[in-house]
Design an enzyme around this catalytic site. Sequence first.
Site, short mmCIF file in Angstrom:
data_model
loop_
_atom_site.label_atom_id
_atom_site.label_comp_id
_atom_site.label_asym_id
_atom_site.label_seq_id
_atom_site.Cartn_x
_atom_site.Cartn_y
_atom_site.Cartn_z
N LYS A 81 52.20 46.51 45.41
CA LYS A 81 51.06 45.90 44.70
C LYS A 81 51.26 44.39 44.69
O LYS A 81 52.29 43.88 44.25
CB LYS A 81 51.04 46.40 43.26
CG LYS A 81 49.79 47.16 42.91
CD LYS A 81 49.88 47.63 41.47
CE LYS A 81 48.54 48.06 40.98
NZ LYS A 81 48.60 48.44 39.56
C1 E4P Z 1 45.68 49.40 38.14
O1 E4P Z 1 46.32 49.51 39.15
C2 E4P Z 1 46.20 48.87 36.86
O2 E4P Z 1 47.50 49.42 36.68
C3 E4P Z 1 45.41 49.30 35.65
O3 E4P Z 1 44.30 50.08 36.03
C4 E4P Z 1 45.12 48.20 34.70
O4 E4P Z 1 44.37 48.72 33.63
P1 E4P Z 1 44.21 47.99 32.23
O5 E4P Z 1 43.13 46.97 32.35
O6 E4P Z 1 43.82 49.09 31.30
O7 E4P Z 1 45.54 47.39 31.89
#
Ligand code: E4P
Length: 215
Positions: free
Chosen positions: A83
């Site tokens: 990521k």
């Molecule tokens: C995606 O890859 C992220 O881990 C996640 O969806 C972030 O979500 P949040 O806005 O609830 O922290």
Amino acid sequence: MKIFIDSASPKEIKEAMGLGLIDGVTTNPTLIARENRPSRELLQEICSLVAGPVSAEVIGLVATDMLTEARELSGIAGNIVIKIPLIKEGLKAVKVLSAEGIKTNVTLCFSPSQALLAAKAGADYISPFIGRLDDISQRGMDLIKTIKTIYNNYGFNTKIIVASIRNPMHVVEAAEIGADISTIPFAVIEQLIKHPLTDLGVQRFLEDYKKIPKK
Ligand code: E4P
């Protein structure tokens, strides 16, 4: 539409995998920190639970640091996806990783222009955060529609992961649009299954079943 679980909790991941419907996992530093364990051993455990892709995020903010971290993280297991945040240095890193055959998930995407550039850099996945856009009174799902149109226009292979999902309607709308993947928190996966009329119906059928003469 594929379903990923957005979690770094082995307990939640095991339970969700038990459904037989989960295709992958996404983690982020916030989710990892909640587990209060060294990240490498945690990611190793998660990868042993899941055959599909497991996203693990880099922390570096310059391409060279991101690349070092990415190569190190990808040594954890064959199903790790790196990521990378959607910043200038991140795009440079994605280009290099793509050439090396290391899979990337470009995260923290909030605009169509960012998504276009991630695809051009060779990202395997793009993660637009729709819940965080909704939080600031912008329509997160409109971003998914626009990205889908752009990717279709040019035949990009980058898969759209609808991220930052807050409720079951986000998942339904993502499926209506035809997004490739939704990454869903454990609590929302449970909400997707539940309906009060189903529970009531099961209860009534069980009560009526008891009234059927046995002989
Ligand atoms: C995606 O890859 C992220 O881990 C996640 O969806 C972030 O979500 P949040 O806005 O609830 O922290």
